[in-house]
Structure formats: C-alpha cells, structure tokens
Design a protein around this motif. Structure first.
Motif, PDB file in Angstrom:
ATOM      1  N   VAL A 121      24.814 -37.152 -14.296  1.00 10.72           N
ATOM      2  CA  VAL A 121      24.331 -36.384 -13.134  1.00 10.72           C
ATOM      3  C   VAL A 121      23.069 -35.550 -13.371  1.00 10.72           C
ATOM      4  CG1 VAL A 121      26.683 -36.277 -12.232  1.00 10.72           C
ATOM      5  CG2 VAL A 121      25.771 -34.330 -13.490  1.00 10.72           C
ATOM      6  N   GLU A 204      41.452 -20.726 -11.104  1.00 10.91           N
ATOM      7  CA  GLU A 204      40.797 -21.616 -10.145  1.00 10.91           C
ATOM      8  C   GLU A 204      41.456 -21.479  -8.772  1.00 10.91           C
ATOM      9  OE1 GLU A 204      38.137 -23.754  -9.847  1.00 10.91           O
ATOM     10  OE2 GLU A 204      38.929 -23.925  -7.817  1.00 10.91           O
ATOM     11  N   ARG A 221      30.075 -41.658  -8.333  1.00 10.52           N
ATOM     12  CA  ARG A 221      28.983 -41.182  -9.178  1.00 10.52           C
ATOM     13  C   ARG A 221      29.518 -40.518 -10.451  1.00 10.52           C
ATOM     14  NH1 ARG A 221      24.785 -37.506  -8.862  1.00 10.52           N
ATOM     15  NH2 ARG A 221      25.550 -36.177  -7.198  1.00 10.52           N
ATOM     16  N   ILE A 247      40.483 -15.146  -7.404  1.00 12.57           N
ATOM     17  CA  ILE A 247      40.142 -13.799  -7.856  1.00 12.57           C
ATOM     18  C   ILE A 247      39.446 -13.065  -6.711  1.00 12.57           C
ATOM     19  CG2 ILE A 247      38.803 -12.440  -9.515  1.00 12.57           C
ATOM     20  CD1 ILE A 247      41.254 -13.868 -10.715  1.00 12.57           C
ATOM     21  N   ASP A 468      25.933 -21.417 -10.960  1.00  9.99           N
ATOM     22  CA  ASP A 468      25.380 -21.326  -9.605  1.00  9.99           C
ATOM     23  C   ASP A 468      25.527 -19.940  -8.978  1.00  9.99           C
ATOM     24  OD1 ASP A 468      24.657 -23.939  -9.791  1.00  9.99           O
ATOM     25  OD2 ASP A 468      25.921 -24.676  -8.158  1.00  9.99           O
TER      26      ASP A 468
HETATM   27  C1  LIG Z   1      27.736 -32.703  -3.648  1.00 10.77           C
HETATM   28  C2  LIG Z   1      27.047 -32.120  -4.839  1.00 10.77           C
HETATM   29  C3  LIG Z   1      26.342 -32.959  -5.681  1.00 10.77           C
HETATM   30  C4  LIG Z   1      25.717 -32.448  -6.818  1.00 10.77           C
HETATM   31  N1  LIG Z   1      25.053 -33.306  -7.643  1.00 10.77           N
HETATM   32  C5  LIG Z   1      24.512 -32.845  -8.797  1.00 10.77           C
HETATM   33  C6  LIG Z   1      23.873 -33.725  -9.705  1.00 10.77           C
HETATM   34  O1  LIG Z   1      23.769 -34.920  -9.478  1.00 10.77           O
HETATM   35  N2  LIG Z   1      23.374 -33.220 -10.852  1.00 10.77           N
HETATM   36  C7  LIG Z   1      23.505 -31.891 -11.159  1.00 10.77           C
HETATM   37  O2  LIG Z   1      23.094 -31.491 -12.248  1.00 10.77           O
HETATM   38  N3  LIG Z   1      24.057 -31.032 -10.301  1.00 10.77           N
HETATM   39  C8  LIG Z   1      24.578 -31.476  -9.122  1.00 10.77           C
HETATM   40  N4  LIG Z   1      25.162 -30.591  -8.247  1.00 10.77           N
HETATM   41  C9  LIG Z   1      25.158 -29.162  -8.585  1.00 10.77           C
HETATM   42  C10 LIG Z   1      26.201 -28.850  -9.631  1.00 10.77           C
HETATM   43  O3  LIG Z   1      27.403 -29.471  -9.333  1.00 10.77           O
HETATM   44  C11 LIG Z   1      26.393 -27.344  -9.740  1.00 10.77           C
HETATM   45  O4  LIG Z   1      25.168 -26.779 -10.051  1.00 10.77           O
HETATM   46  C12 LIG Z   1      27.391 -26.969 -10.816  1.00 10.77           C
HETATM   47  O5  LIG Z   1      28.636 -27.567 -10.635  1.00 10.77           O
HETATM   48  C13 LIG Z   1      27.562 -25.468 -10.885  1.00 10.77           C
HETATM   49  O6  LIG Z   1      28.563 -25.143 -11.794  1.00 10.77           O
HETATM   50  P1  LIG Z   1      29.329 -23.763 -11.808  1.00 10.77           P
HETATM   51  O7  LIG Z   1      30.142 -23.788 -13.052  1.00 10.77           O
HETATM   52  O8  LIG Z   1      28.377 -22.662 -11.617  1.00 10.77           O
HETATM   53  O9  LIG Z   1      30.283 -23.740 -10.553  1.00 10.77           O
HETATM   54  P2  LIG Z   1      31.096 -24.785  -9.685  1.00 10.77           P
HETATM   55  O10 LIG Z   1      31.067 -26.154 -10.204  1.00 10.77           O
HETATM   56  O11 LIG Z   1      30.647 -24.569  -8.301  1.00 10.77           O
HETATM   57  O12 LIG Z   1      32.596 -24.263  -9.839  1.00 10.77           O
HETATM   58  C14 LIG Z   1      33.023 -23.038  -9.347  1.00 10.77           C
HETATM   59  C15 LIG Z   1      34.524 -23.037  -9.235  1.00 10.77           C
HETATM   60  O13 LIG Z   1      34.983 -21.721  -9.021  1.00 10.77           O
HETATM   61  C16 LIG Z   1      36.008 -21.725  -8.077  1.00 10.77           C
HETATM   62  N5  LIG Z   1      36.041 -20.412  -7.450  1.00 10.77           N
HETATM   63  C17 LIG Z   1      35.151 -19.888  -6.571  1.00 10.77           C
HETATM   64  N6  LIG Z   1      35.494 -18.646  -6.237  1.00 10.77           N
HETATM   65  C18 LIG Z   1      36.633 -18.364  -6.911  1.00 10.77           C
HETATM   66  C19 LIG Z   1      37.476 -17.222  -6.983  1.00 10.77           C
HETATM   67  N7  LIG Z   1      37.200 -16.118  -6.292  1.00 10.77           N
HETATM   68  N8  LIG Z   1      38.582 -17.278  -7.762  1.00 10.77           N
HETATM   69  C20 LIG Z   1      38.877 -18.410  -8.458  1.00 10.77           C
HETATM   70  N9  LIG Z   1      38.096 -19.505  -8.431  1.00 10.77           N
HETATM   71  C21 LIG Z   1      36.990 -19.487  -7.675  1.00 10.77           C
HETATM   72  C22 LIG Z   1      35.635 -22.814  -7.129  1.00 10.77           C
HETATM   73  O14 LIG Z   1      36.765 -23.301  -6.440  1.00 10.77           O
HETATM   74  C23 LIG Z   1      35.045 -23.850  -8.075  1.00 10.77           C
HETATM   75  O15 LIG Z   1      36.032 -24.737  -8.519  1.00 10.77           O
HETATM   76  C24 LIG Z   1      25.772 -31.063  -7.100  1.00 10.77           C
HETATM   77  C25 LIG Z   1      26.456 -30.220  -6.225  1.00 10.77           C
HETATM   78  C26 LIG Z   1      27.099 -30.726  -5.113  1.00 10.77           C
HETATM   79  C27 LIG Z   1      27.827 -29.792  -4.185  1.00 10.77           C
END
Ligand SMILES: Cc1cc2nc3c(=O)[nH]c(=O)nc-3n(C[C@H](O)[C@H](O)[C@H](O)COP(=O)(O)OP(=O)(O)OC[C@H]3O[C@@H](n4cnc5c(N)ncnc54)[C@H](O)[C@@H]3O)c2cc1C
Ligand code: FES
Lengths: 496, 308
Positions: A121, A204, A221, A247, A468
C-alpha cells in the motif's frame, strides 16, 4: 493494454534470470539497465471485477531476483532519502538479488514492522522509487526499481514459510502502557514497547483490530489475513487486545493513567471523521461517505449477500467524489458489488491525484470511468428522497498558485446533470474529536489534530500520540514511523 | 458458557480476548409484551460510566452480524449490569430474543452518545411512544432525582403493547396513558395531552419526547407554538457509533449532525424529520426480506425441535 498472465510473466523472468546466472559474471550497470522491468502479475480484469480476492498476485521468485538485479547499488542511495522510515533499500535489494530472501527481510525489519502491508500500500512512486537512479536513467519513474514489489515478495515469503517469528521480549518490567487504536501506528508502538518487557494493552473501538487496514482498505488490495497475522504476532508477544472498548466513553484517557495504573499511553486513533462537501442534497438516500461504504463491505462483509446481516445499497450507477486511494477503493468496490457504471469525479487532473498510480491503473482496467476537471455542485433526488442525479460543473486549469500548481477554476455555465443513483463522498477525513473532547488539557490544532513535540509527546505528560490523529489523513508508513518515534520516547520514559 | 482459557498463541484468538473483561453475559430476560423484551446484561465497565440518554451498540456475530444501537434503559454500577429493552423488528433483535440467561452477546460497545442534560428546571414533560418508553425511563429517573416535577405521557397502539407502566407510575408526578384504540387510558394520540399541558400556566420548562420518528415529529409540532423547548432522541441507522462513518447523519437546523456523537438528543424544533424518516427506509427492501427469512428460519427451528 491487454492483460498478461502470471504464467507468461513468470516464464519470461525464468528465462532471463537463467541467462544472467549462466554467464556467471557480475553485471555492468549498462546490463542492469537493460533488464526488462518486471510487471506485477495480476488477476484478469474481467475476472476480478466479480471477486474480492487480491488483484496483485505478487512476484514469482525469479521476478523478484531479476527486478532486484536492476538496482545499481548507488553509493549515495537516493531511494533511502525517499523512505519515511529509512529502510536500507540497496542492502535488502542486493540480498534479494542474490536470492538470500532471509537476509533481505532481516534488513527491512530493522526499520519496518509491516513490510507485507507496506509493500502493498505504500505510494512508492512518490517515495523511494521517485528518487531511483534507474528510473531517472530510463526517464520514467514507472521504470524505477520496483522496491515495493520486492519488499512484498520477501515479506510474503517469510510469512508463508512460517519464518516470521515474533520478536523476543525482555524480562517483565512491571510497567504498563495503554495503546489506543489498533492501526499501523498503534501496532508499531505495541511491538516496540512490549519488546522492552513492558506490559501492553491495546484498546480498539471496533470488534476487530487493525484500523483502516481492516475497515477501509479492501480485501482485493490488502488481504485481511495479513493484518490478522500481524495482530496474532503481537498477541504471541503477550500484548493484550481489548476490542469493543472506546476510549473517551468506556473509559476516559486520563482515568487509564490516574486510576487504572497505566504508566503511559499512546493515542493512535486515526483520522476517522468523514468530510462531506456541504452541498445541497448530501443527506439524500444513496449518498454515503467512503468510510461508511467501505466499512459495510470490508468490516461488516456486506458484499456476502447470503451470510452478512449488514445491508449494502444495490447501486446501478455510482459517482465517487475524490481522487485519492479512498476514492479508488470505493469505486472498485462498487464495481465488484455489481454496479453497471462507476464514475470517478475529480476536480483536478490525473497528475494531481493523490492515489497510488498502480491503483488508478487498476481502476481503469476494471472499467471505472474518470471525469477529470469536474466537480459536484448539488445532488438531486426524487420525492422518496432517493438520489436520481448529480449536478456537476466543469473546471479548467487556471494560473499557478503559490505552490506552483495550477488551480482548477470553474467554467461558468458549464453545469450538467449526471444521472446516478449513488454518490460516494471520498474527499478526505478529519480527526475524530472524541478523545480531545473528553481529555481536558489535550492540545489540538484548529483541524483537531493532536499536537505533539518531536518526541511524540502531547501536551499532557505520559501521553503520546502519532499516525493520522497527528498528521491528518496520511499513510501507513508515516503512521508506522510516528509509532516508532513515540515508542522510543515511551521506552526512554519508563527506563528512567 | 465460560470464557475460553487464555491461550498464548492462537491466530485470530483476539476475538475472544475482550471476554476476559467484558463477559456480556445475560443475567435476566423478561418478555414485556408480544415482541418486546428486557434483558439485564453483565457489562461492568459500561455500567460504571453510563449516564441517562446514552446507548450501546451490540453485535451477535462478529463475522457476519450487523451492529445495532440500543438505549441503555437502566444500569447498576455496583452490580455491574446494564438493561436493554428491544422489540424484535429485525434479524439481530430476533436472534437476541432467542438468547437465554447465561448466554453471552459477542460484542457490546458503549456507553455512546452525549448523556441527557439533566438539571433542575421546574416541570418536565416526558413523552414516550411504544418502545420509546424504555429509553425514556432513565431520563425520567434522572429528571426526578434532580428535583423536577415530572409529567409522563405514555402512548401505544393498544393496551398489550404498553411497557413499563409500573415503573413510570412509581416515578411520575402525573402519568397520562394514551392508546390509539382506547383499550387503556385516553383514546388519543400523545400530542393531545401534550398540547393541553403546554397550555397550562405556568408552561412546562421542557419536553423530552422519545418514540417513533413520526411521533417525535408531531410532538415537536405540538410544542412549537407554545415555544416549549423540546428534546427528541433519534435512533438512526448506525455502524460504528463513534463518528467514523456518517451513516447516522441527520439535518438539524440546516446543518449535518452525526447522531452517534453529536446526539442522540437534539432540539426537536430543528430536526428535519422528513429527511430522517426517508434515510431510515434506505434498506427497507433488504430488511423486510431478512425479517421474513428470520421468521421462516425460526419456524423451521421450532418445527425441528418439536420433531426431535
Ligand atoms: C480507504 C482507505 C485507503 C487507504 N489507502 C492507503 C494506501 O494505499 N496506502 C497508504 O499508505 N495509506 C492508505 N490509507 C491511509 C492509511 O490507512 C492511514 O494513514 C493509516 O491507517 C493511519 O494509521 P493510524 O494508526 O494512525 O490509524 P488507523 O488505521 O486509522 O486506526 C485507528 C484505530 O483507532 C480506533 N479508534 C479510534 N478512536 C478510538 C477510541 N476513542 N478508542 C478506541 N479506539 C479508537 C479506530 O477504530 C481504528 O481502528 C488509506 C486510508 C483509507 C481510509
Ligand atoms: S454511526 Fe457511524 S458516524 Fe455515527
């Protein structure tokens, strides 16, 4: 472009590789540049339009070696500069070229925890591969060494051979760390902190861990078994995963530290607040955020009409607004659900599309129709509130703005109606405000992103953040990099 | 069923890990009317944090089940349970109704949404229609405890569909029951006594109306001319319940709001009920099919059981 089968690609690679190996002489740079860039084998577009299974099938062993031999082993390694986590790319590609897959994956894992995911990805064409000397010499980034595909091959090999052993864990320290979210940022923190012998509990909100990798990025994908394997590896290390735990609601962030005995917390809750256009008709029946559409299918399995209880809208003609990975994923999912026509509507030109080039290509092969320099003005519906069409405007490229990009400006009077029954809005995500709202003293930017210092620490002691929720919607690799940094800080804090 | 032991390495075992903390075991089950059930569910963490007006999302099968929101009708933090009241209207509620004491519910998430703003304002009118009486109950309790005079209006199609009459009678300063067919209390719609009360001097300080969308819409219309603040609690289609999908969105005062995080309570005078009702029907065809299927399967199972 007609579809080349995996067998054909494999046979050609086998032949070419044997020819090179038989010569038994090291390759000259010129010879390396002459090796045919290896195409990724894929499922036939006509077949894959009807199945959720993975589109890109992965290199064969010969393809991986051959592609690796294209690398010139540049001393200054410009590719490493392009890699957000600075993987030693020339070294792992060299090992892969020699067929020493075990060594190759070992080198990657020094810097990256999720190579199977990132190989699939990462936007390589704007990272490592953009800087590649081979691509420059051949005057085409698409001809750069396919670092991501090699990475995927070696990582898949390791997993499939059952050689991906969970990292060893130091003796228990008795310290306890809470990790909020289970996306790539959180997975990285959990692994790195657990390695040092600290107890780790992940929280989660959903019923399944994995974050966007599970609910957002589709199976075709990124197969879910890959993410599950990563989570299982964490559990094998002794990390506890608590699902259905939000949380801010089930427990406040501060309570974890003040009442539940956690010594530190990491917030990796992602950018989970879908943006809408703010145009007329957006709340009609048949308008979805990409998050909703994709979650229904990926997490809730709504495409499995027989078994899943969660329904999905049966669309005939779909318009997807946006030009990123999310838009491509939504459009290609709609194709697989049986829509007769799927349109991508994007305000700028293809060059500006933030989606991975490979996915744009795949979408086109699957019959998605691209409308560039167009944008939605309003959505129209019938008296039952069902979408019947979308009024669009045409745009043209105007003067370059401060960043040098030519801004799209609307063409006056160019309105036209596109008859559709479904509109999927994929114009990005903001940060979810739940944790900032329920955690007094946590500082955020005006867009709601949590502010951290250069150690990953938030405005509250012992609370760190990354991914993010800090960067705004970004990428898996950046989230992982942020996780690494925060984990290092947490480990330093707990050592003291 | 007991929680499985804590295995060190089993791929996919994470599905079970939460049970160590959240058993979600059904502690009691009562049938309140033909198709309305009440269950007490062991959920100590939710019971500890929840406040009136909040809800949970539950799921019966983590692979193929749907996620449905249900209001927390009651809770006991000390004993660690929450109560839910539901009507068997879809597949998940049917499956839930088939569960018995001692069974567990695979996923329960909460407490979600903003709690009801409870303070001492004077006279509060609480209107509950059908199953809406259940979510109204903790609010009545809270309003009463805050020192308000609470008038409760309960409505149902017919007597047998009235629920929680006892509990409401015990709490309310004044209880008015309305049925469409006059089989109990007044033969009227709830809006009729509501208008009368709004016409009294002094006017009530606030109205809380929970029930079918059409009832809430007409309650809001009934109080509008009197300028009495009217809160409604919306129950839209949801998935995550954390603000991630926007599927629950409604139009309130011309703005888009997410019911799961911005609500579930809103100013009834500003809600676009017509749009909300249309959105609720988005999957009507599929849902009707699933419901029908559910009854067929249930009948088949009962027949099977009878044969065995
Ligand atoms: C459809 C789509 C396609 C993408 N394609 C790509 C790609 O091809 N290549 C790439 O590099 N990036 C891609 N991205 C972006 C990438 O997925 C994100 O940048 C990445 O996953 C961010 O990771 P993260 O760990 O910050 O959070 P996330 O993966 O967003 O995970 C956050 C988690 O925290 C949980 N959460 C939220 N609030 C709370 C709470 N209060 N208490 C408990 N749990 C909570 C959520 O349920 C979630 O499971 C894509 C994003 C999307 C939406
Ligand atoms: S249920 Fe998904 S945002 Fe409210």
């Amino acid at each position: 472009m007609s579809h080349v089968t995996r067998e054909t690609l494999a046979a050609a690679a086998k032949r070419d590789l044997e020819a090179i190996l038989q010569r038994g002489k090291p390759l000259t740079p010129k010879e390396r540049l002459a090796i045919v860039p290896q195409e990724m084998p894929t499922q036939d577009p006509q077949v894959r339009r009807r199945t959720m299974s993975e589109v890109a099938l992965g290199y064969t062993a010969e393809q991986s070696r051959l592609e690796s031999l294209r690398c010139l082993q540049c001393r200054n390694a410009p590719c490493v500069e392009g890699c957000p986590v600075r993987i030693d790319i020339p070294a792992f590609v060299k090992a892969a070229g020699e067929g020493d897959i075990q060594a190759a994956i070992g080198i990657i894992k020094r810097n990256s925890l999720l190579p199977s995911v990132c190989g699939r990805v990462c936007p390589q064409e704007t990272q490592c591969q953009e800087n590649c000397t081979v691509g420059k010499a051949l005057k085409d980034t698409a001809k750069a060494v396919a670092v991501g595909r090699i990475e995927r091959f070696v990582a898949d090999w390791e997993r499939e051979q059952g050689k991906a052993l969970p990292p060893s864990v130091k003796p228990e320290t008795g310290r306890k760390v809470a990790v909020i979210g289970t996306g790539p940022a959180s997975i990285t923190v959990a692994a790195d902190v657990r390695r040092e012998g600290h107890q780790v509990v992940m929280f989660e909100a959903f019923h399944k861990p994995g974050g966007v990798m599970v609910y957002g990025i589709p199976e075709f994908r990124l197969p879910k078994r890959i993410v599950e394997a990563e989570i299982s590896a964490l559990q094998a290390m002794g990390v506890e995963v608590r699902t259905n735990f939000v949380i801010g609601r089930t427990r406040k962030l501060r309570d974890l530290l003040d009442k539940d005995g956690f010594d530190a917390a990491f917030v990796g809750t992602g950018a989970g607040l879908p943006k809408f256009m703010g145009i007329e008709g957006e709340n009609l029946v048949g308008v979805f955020s990409a998050n909703e559409y994709l979650t229904r299918v990926n997490l809730m399995k709504a495409h499995d009409f027989e078994r899943a209880d969660t329904p999905i809208f049966r669309s005939r003609v779909v318009a997807v607004l946006g030009g990123g990975n999310v838009a491509m994923d939504a459009a290609r999912t709609a194709v697989r659900l049986g829509a007769e026509a799927v349109h991508i509507v994007y305000r700028r030109t293809e060059k500006e599309m933030p989606a991975r080039i490979e996915e744009v290509g795949h979408a086109k092969e699957e019959g998605v129709i691209f409308h560039l320099l167009e944008n939605a003005k309003r959505i129209v519906g019938d008296e039952q509130g069902l979408v019947t069409g979308m009024e669009c405007l045409r745009y043209e490229l105007g003067e370059p703005d401060a960043s040098g990009r030519r801004r799209p400006v609307e063409v006056k009077g160019s309105e036209f109606i596109m008859p559709v029954d479904t509109v999927i809005v994929a114009i990005g995500n903001d940060s979810n405000p739940l944790i900032p709202r329920t955690t007094g003293g946590l500082q955020v930017t005006k867009w709601g992103n949590i502010i951290v210092d250069d150690t990953g620490k938030t405005s509250i002691d012992r609370i760190y953040a990354g991914g993010d929720i800090v960067l705004g919607a970004a990428t898996v690799i950046l989230a992982m990099g942020e996780g690494r940094r925060a984990a290092a800080s947490i480990n330093a804090l707990l050592k003291g | 069923m007991n929680a499985p032991p804590f295995p060190a390495i089993i791929p996919g075992y994470y599905r079970y890990s939460y049970r160590l903390i959240l058993m979600n075991r059904i502690l009691s089950k009562t049938q309140l009317s033909d198709d309305v059930f009440m269950m007490k569910v062991e959920a100590p963490l939710i019971a500890r944090e929840r406040l009136p007006g909040q809800f949970i999302i539950l799921q019966i099968n983590n692979d193929f089940g749907e996620r449905i929101p249900l209001t927390i009708a009651d809770a006991d933090a000390e004993q660690g349970w929450i109560a839910i009241i539901f009507q068997t209207v879809g597949r998940t509620t049917h499956l839930l109704a088939e569960k018995n004491v001692g069974d567990t519910i695979e996923s329960v998430l909460g407490p979600l949404g903003h709690p009801t703003h409870i303070e001492r304002v004077g006279t509060v009118v609480c209107v509950g229609g059908g199953i809406g009486v259940a979510p109204l109950h903790p609010i009545v309790k809270g309003m009463k405890a805050a020192g308000n005079r609470v008038i409760v209006i309960m409505g149902a199609r017919t007597k047998s569909l009235l629920i929680m009459e006892e509990q409401m009678r015990a709490l309310a300063d004044e209880l008015i029951i309305c049925t469409d067919d006059g089989s109990c209390g007044r033969k009227a719609l709830v809006t009729e006594p509501l208008k009368e009360i709004c016409g009294r001097e002094p006017k009530p300080a606030c109205v809380v109306a929970i029930g079918p969308p059409i009832m809430m819409k007409f309650c809001a219309e009934a109080t509008r001319p009197f300028g009495v603040r009217t809160l409604v609690s919306l129950n839209t289609i949801m998935i995550d319940g954390t603000g991630m999908c926007g599927g629950c969105r409604v139009t309130v005062g011309g703005e888009t709001k997410f019911v799961c995080v911005d609500g579930p309570e809103f100013d009834g005078h500003k809600v676009d009920f017509d749009n909300m009702m249309k959105r609720l029907k988005a999957y009507r065809r599929q849902e009707e099919h699933a419901h029908e299927q559910c009854h067929l399967e249930q009948a088949a199972r009962q027949k099977g059981a009878a044969v065995a």
